[in-house]
Write a protein that holds these residues in place. Structure first.
Motif, PDB file in Angstrom:
ATOM      1  N   LEU A   8       0.807  -1.226   0.000  1.00  0.00           N
ATOM      2  CA  LEU A   8       0.000   0.000   0.000  1.00  0.00           C
ATOM      3  C   LEU A   8       0.842   1.278   0.000  1.00  0.00           C
ATOM      4  N   THR A   9       1.978   1.229   0.656  1.00  0.00           N
ATOM      5  CA  THR A   9       2.900   2.376   0.623  1.00  0.00           C
ATOM      6  C   THR A   9       4.279   1.827   0.241  1.00  0.00           C
ATOM      7  N   PRO A  10       5.122   2.634  -0.387  1.00  0.00           N
ATOM      8  CA  PRO A  10       6.416   2.100  -0.833  1.00  0.00           C
ATOM      9  C   PRO A  10       7.207   1.505   0.331  1.00  0.00           C
ATOM     10  N   LEU A  11       7.865   0.435   0.038  1.00  0.00           N
ATOM     11  CA  LEU A  11       8.707  -0.250   1.022  1.00  0.00           C
ATOM     12  C   LEU A  11      10.151   0.073   0.676  1.00  0.00           C
ATOM     13  N   TRP A  12      10.796   0.834   1.547  1.00  0.00           N
ATOM     14  CA  TRP A  12      12.129   1.327   1.216  1.00  0.00           C
ATOM     15  C   TRP A  12      13.185   0.304   1.518  1.00  0.00           C
ATOM     16  N   ALA A  86       8.675 -11.299  -8.634  1.00  0.00           N
ATOM     17  CA  ALA A  86       9.793 -10.385  -8.411  1.00  0.00           C
ATOM     18  C   ALA A  86       9.240  -8.981  -8.175  1.00  0.00           C
ATOM     19  N   PRO A  87       9.627  -8.331  -7.069  1.00  0.00           N
ATOM     20  CA  PRO A  87       9.064  -7.006  -6.774  1.00  0.00           C
ATOM     21  C   PRO A  87       9.483  -5.954  -7.797  1.00  0.00           C
ATOM     22  N   LYS A  88       8.544  -5.075  -8.144  1.00  0.00           N
ATOM     23  CA  LYS A  88       8.863  -3.944  -9.010  1.00  0.00           C
ATOM     24  C   LYS A  88       9.441  -2.829  -8.153  1.00  0.00           C
ATOM     25  N   ILE A  89      10.549  -2.264  -8.611  1.00  0.00           N
ATOM     26  CA  ILE A  89      11.247  -1.240  -7.844  1.00  0.00           C
ATOM     27  C   ILE A  89      11.041   0.125  -8.477  1.00  0.00           C
ATOM     28  N   LYS A  90      10.722   1.122  -7.641  1.00  0.00           N
ATOM     29  CA  LYS A  90      10.606   2.492  -8.133  1.00  0.00           C
ATOM     30  C   LYS A  90      11.224   3.421  -7.092  1.00  0.00           C
ATOM     31  N   ASP A  91      12.071   4.320  -7.527  1.00  0.00           N
ATOM     32  CA  ASP A  91      12.758   5.231  -6.602  1.00  0.00           C
ATOM     33  C   ASP A  91      13.381   4.481  -5.418  1.00  0.00           C
ATOM     34  N   ARG A  92      14.089   3.459  -5.712  1.00  0.00           N
ATOM     35  CA  ARG A  92      14.802   2.664  -4.712  1.00  0.00           C
ATOM     36  C   ARG A  92      13.888   2.058  -3.654  1.00  0.00           C
ATOM     37  N   ALA A  93      12.625   1.847  -3.989  1.00  0.00           N
ATOM     38  CA  ALA A  93      11.702   1.223  -3.040  1.00  0.00           C
ATOM     39  C   ALA A  93      10.882   0.172  -3.771  1.00  0.00           C
ATOM     40  N   ILE A  94      10.380  -0.793  -3.020  1.00  0.00           N
ATOM     41  CA  ILE A  94       9.399  -1.709  -3.579  1.00  0.00           C
ATOM     42  C   ILE A  94       8.141  -0.881  -3.801  1.00  0.00           C
ATOM     43  N   ALA A  95       7.716  -0.765  -5.049  1.00  0.00           N
ATOM     44  CA  ALA A  95       6.663   0.190  -5.397  1.00  0.00           C
ATOM     45  C   ALA A  95       5.315  -0.186  -4.810  1.00  0.00           C
ATOM     46  N   ALA A  96       4.534   0.860  -4.480  1.00  0.00           N
ATOM     47  CA  ALA A  96       3.180   0.647  -3.971  1.00  0.00           C
ATOM     48  C   ALA A  96       2.281   0.175  -5.098  1.00  0.00           C
ATOM     49  N   GLY A  97       1.207  -0.500  -4.750  1.00  0.00           N
ATOM     50  CA  GLY A  97       0.201  -0.891  -5.721  1.00  0.00           C
ATOM     51  C   GLY A  97       0.357  -2.305  -6.244  1.00  0.00           C
ATOM     52  N   GLN A  98       1.522  -2.900  -6.038  1.00  0.00           N
ATOM     53  CA  GLN A  98       1.723  -4.241  -6.574  1.00  0.00           C
ATOM     54  C   GLN A  98       1.386  -5.325  -5.545  1.00  0.00           C
ATOM     55  N   HIS A 151      16.738   4.202   9.770  1.00  0.00           N
ATOM     56  CA  HIS A 151      16.389   3.451   8.565  1.00  0.00           C
ATOM     57  C   HIS A 151      14.884   3.506   8.348  1.00  0.00           C
ATOM     58  N   LEU A 152      14.516   4.041   7.226  1.00  0.00           N
ATOM     59  CA  LEU A 152      13.090   4.209   6.949  1.00  0.00           C
ATOM     60  C   LEU A 152      12.639   3.197   5.930  1.00  0.00           C
ATOM     61  N   ASP A 153      12.742   1.968   6.290  1.00  0.00           N
ATOM     62  CA  ASP A 153      12.531   0.993   5.230  1.00  0.00           C
ATOM     63  C   ASP A 153      11.318   0.113   5.490  1.00  0.00           C
ATOM     64  N   PHE A 154      10.220   0.721   5.842  1.00  0.00           N
ATOM     65  CA  PHE A 154       9.034  -0.104   5.973  1.00  0.00           C
ATOM     66  C   PHE A 154       7.767   0.646   5.627  1.00  0.00           C
ATOM     67  N   GLY A 155       6.724  -0.099   5.402  1.00  0.00           N
ATOM     68  CA  GLY A 155       5.472   0.505   4.974  1.00  0.00           C
ATOM     69  C   GLY A 155       4.286  -0.411   5.201  1.00  0.00           C
TER      70      GLY A 155
END
Ligand SMILES: [Zn+2]
Length: 308
Positions: A8-12, A86-98, A151-155
């Motif tokens: 739902l939100t990007p996963l950094w 395989a996760p789609k990556i956008k702006d160095r994050a696992i992109a939202a919506g997938q 580290h801001l790597d969760f969503g």
């Protein structure tokens, strides 16, 4: 066990090789383990800190109920987690919506209670928590507090599909009996006792916003004098606003997300300093139409829901 998660939100995942599925799998396992520990502690069981000196096995070779499933030195993890997409990556994050399809492959016999706990962990993350890298939730270390949340790597991620719950022949009492069984290593939780469902709260559908550079509703909830912001929260990134804090004075943990379905705010109290009633009072000051009776969930209430 197969579970499909909707992001739902990007996963950094900043700083890691984005093309390697194994790293994403490792990150997911780390986050799962963290919530599994919080669940076990919330049920009255003991979960060691796998990054601390107290980690399993103890000097007699005993391990806690969490290491039993997730592994420790001398005892391999009982399952393999495999990403089927395989996760789609956008702006160095696992992109939202997938959607991410995850398969659990048992490598050794896994108890029905463990499958049930694993499933409940996903429900906890999906309905009340967040998922991402394990570093974010690392229990606090006195010397290291300032870097605690860098580290801001969760969503947010929601279960989109899962098979029938593996808990159907079990109930909360049986699960409690399982995690507190004397065959597991026990001990005291010391510094990370806060990381337990006993101390957890969640409000769905609301988030804490920043009014301007000097004022934030987030600070109001933390009871922090304004302005005071260095290192305490971070700028909005992309479509999600994520506010994190670990107050050095009061050891409060509050996490808030803005998401397409309005967001989520959750945290952990330290009983004896800031209790649930105090948090409700502060949230009411921020959200004037907030109804704690209906909207505020404690971990103990959540336990009943996720083991259905
Ligand atoms: Zn352990």
């Amino acid at each position: 066990m197969n579970i499909t998660l909707k992001i739902l939100t990007p996963l950094w995942t900043g700083g890691v090789d984005q093309t390697c599925d194994r790293l994403h799998e490792t990150g997911l396992i780390g986050s799962l383990r963290w919530w599994y520990e919080a669940l076990v502690r919330g049920l009255g069981g003991y979960a060691c800190d796998p990054t601390g000196e107290d980690r399993c096995p103890d000097k007699d070779g005993n391990r806690c109920v969490v290491c039993e499933l997730f592994g420790c030195t001398g005892w391999a993890r009982k399952f393999r987690l495999k990403l089927l997409t395989a996760p789609k990556i956008k702006d160095r994050a696992i992109a939202a919506g997938q959607s991410l399809e995850i398969e659990f492959i048992p490598l050794r016999s896994i108890d029905p209670e463990e499958w049930c706990l694993l499933n409940a962990t996903f429900r906890l993350i999906s309905e009340y928590g967040a998922i991402g890298g394990k570093t974010i939730f690392k229990p606090s270390d006195e010397k290291n507090r300032q870097n605690e949340f860098h580290h801001l790597d969760f969503g947010l991620a929601k279960i989109e599909f899962s098979e029938e719950s593996p808990c159907h022949n079990l109930n909360l009492d049986k699960i409690r009996g399982y995690v507190t069984d004397r065959k597991w290593r026990s001990g005291s939780h010391k510094d990370y006792s806060w990381a337990s469902l006993q101390h957890f709260w969640c409000v769905n559908g609301r988030y804490l916003a920043r009014k301007d550079d000097q004022t934030s509703t987030f600070n109001q909830v933390l009871g922090r004098k304004q302005p005071k912001r260095q290192g305490q929260y971070l700028e909005d990134q992309g479509e999600s606003s994520r506010w994190l804090a670990g107050s050095q004075q009061e050891s409060k943990k509050v996490f808030s997300f803005k998401s397409p379905d309005k967001g989520r705010t959750f945290g952990f109290v330290k009983l004896g300093t800031v209790d649930f009633d105090e948090i409700k009072k502060r949230l009411k000051q921020v959200w004037s139409d907030f109804d704690p009776e209906k909207e505020f969930m404690t971990g103990v209430q959540i336990l009943k829901d996720i083991f259905k």
